[in-house]
Design an enzyme around this catalytic site. Sequence first.
Site, PDB file in Angstrom:
ATOM      1  N   HIS A 158      60.748  75.856  16.546  1.00  0.00           N
ATOM      2  CA  HIS A 158      60.272  77.362  16.456  1.00  0.00           C
ATOM      3  C   HIS A 158      61.750  78.115  16.734  1.00  0.00           C
ATOM      4  O   HIS A 158      62.596  77.507  17.447  1.00  0.00           O
ATOM      5  CB  HIS A 158      59.320  77.481  17.464  1.00  0.00           C
ATOM      6  N   GLY A 170      64.247  74.592   6.935  1.00  0.00           N
ATOM      7  CA  GLY A 170      65.476  75.077   6.580  1.00  0.00           C
ATOM      8  C   GLY A 170      66.443  75.603   7.604  1.00  0.00           C
ATOM      9  O   GLY A 170      67.701  75.117   7.784  1.00  0.00           O
ATOM     10  N   THR A 171      65.981  76.411   8.485  1.00  0.00           N
ATOM     11  CA  THR A 171      66.930  77.161   9.625  1.00  0.00           C
ATOM     12  C   THR A 171      67.255  75.955  10.607  1.00  0.00           C
ATOM     13  O   THR A 171      68.247  76.053  10.890  1.00  0.00           O
ATOM     14  CB  THR A 171      66.151  78.431  10.061  1.00  0.00           C
ATOM     15  N   THR A 172      66.298  75.198  10.977  1.00  0.00           N
ATOM     16  CA  THR A 172      66.519  74.301  11.940  1.00  0.00           C
ATOM     17  C   THR A 172      67.441  73.286  11.346  1.00  0.00           C
ATOM     18  O   THR A 172      68.320  73.043  12.137  1.00  0.00           O
ATOM     19  CB  THR A 172      65.143  73.608  12.195  1.00  0.00           C
ATOM     20  N   SER A 225      62.403  77.034   4.820  1.00  0.00           N
ATOM     21  CA  SER A 225      62.066  77.477   5.980  1.00  0.00           C
ATOM     22  C   SER A 225      60.384  77.161   6.512  1.00  0.00           C
ATOM     23  O   SER A 225      59.599  77.207   5.515  1.00  0.00           O
ATOM     24  CB  SER A 225      62.209  79.013   6.324  1.00  0.00           C
ATOM     25  N   GLY A 226      59.988  77.102   7.745  1.00  0.00           N
ATOM     26  CA  GLY A 226      58.731  76.677   7.992  1.00  0.00           C
ATOM     27  C   GLY A 226      57.812  77.615   7.397  1.00  0.00           C
ATOM     28  O   GLY A 226      56.703  77.432   6.887  1.00  0.00           O
ATOM     29  N   ASP A 254      56.926  73.543   6.557  1.00  0.00           N
ATOM     30  CA  ASP A 254      55.959  72.764   7.431  1.00  0.00           C
ATOM     31  C   ASP A 254      55.124  71.873   6.484  1.00  0.00           C
ATOM     32  O   ASP A 254      54.803  70.724   6.810  1.00  0.00           O
ATOM     33  CB  ASP A 254      55.280  73.789   8.464  1.00  0.00           C
ATOM     34  N   ASP A 259      57.736  76.485  20.771  1.00  0.00           N
ATOM     35  CA  ASP A 259      57.446  77.511  21.608  1.00  0.00           C
ATOM     36  C   ASP A 259      56.142  77.830  21.906  1.00  0.00           C
ATOM     37  O   ASP A 259      55.731  78.727  21.033  1.00  0.00           O
ATOM     38  CB  ASP A 259      58.449  78.558  21.013  1.00  0.00           C
ATOM     39  N   HIS A 304      52.602  81.981  11.152  1.00  0.00           N
ATOM     40  CA  HIS A 304      52.374  80.765  10.224  1.00  0.00           C
ATOM     41  C   HIS A 304      51.595  79.594  11.376  1.00  0.00           C
ATOM     42  O   HIS A 304      51.738  78.478  10.916  1.00  0.00           O
ATOM     43  CB  HIS A 304      53.557  80.145   9.497  1.00  0.00           C
ATOM     44  N   ASP A 334      49.648  76.515   9.431  1.00  0.00           N
ATOM     45  CA  ASP A 334      50.693  75.542   8.924  1.00  0.00           C
ATOM     46  C   ASP A 334      51.259  74.562  10.118  1.00  0.00           C
ATOM     47  O   ASP A 334      51.178  73.446   9.866  1.00  0.00           O
ATOM     48  CB  ASP A 334      51.864  76.379   8.222  1.00  0.00           C
ATOM     49  N   ARG A 376      48.479  68.051  12.849  1.00  0.00           N
ATOM     50  CA  ARG A 376      47.137  67.216  12.750  1.00  0.00           C
ATOM     51  C   ARG A 376      47.466  66.132  11.671  1.00  0.00           C
ATOM     52  O   ARG A 376      47.085  65.316  11.976  1.00  0.00           O
ATOM     53  CB  ARG A 376      46.186  68.139  11.786  1.00  0.00           C
TER      54      ARG A 376
END
Length: 127
Positions: A12, A39-41, A59-60, A65, A85, A92, A95, A101
């Site tokens: 996050h 993406g960002t991570t 990106s998530g 995700d 976080d 989202h 997601d 899960r």
Amino acid sequence: MPDRTAVALVAHDAKKDEMAAFAVAHRSVLAACTLYATGTTGGRVMERCPELAITRLKSGPLGGDQQIGAMIAEGRIGALFFFVDPLSPHPHDVDVKALTRLALVYDIPVALNRATAEILVGALARR
């Protein structure tokens, strides 16, 4: 699991710097893995560890995700590092829940915080 364990990295926004610092601390173990990241991570980790080969997905919130979830369902991911976080709302969130899960359904190891990640990366180092 294949010889080269496939690992997914997700964080996050408030945890992206922590994920990048984690990757720096464990770059030698992660270098022996096939790495995927949202993406960002993935971008943040690559800035700190340019020697790591990371396949960056979307990106998530834009489907990253779900891409990782699909890879888990296909048996292509062996471990998930997802620095969550818990104090911020996430638009989202559906997601995020679906991703965790799937990790549970397919019985892959999941680290949701740095403490658990340290244990999991230790297990990967012993492979």
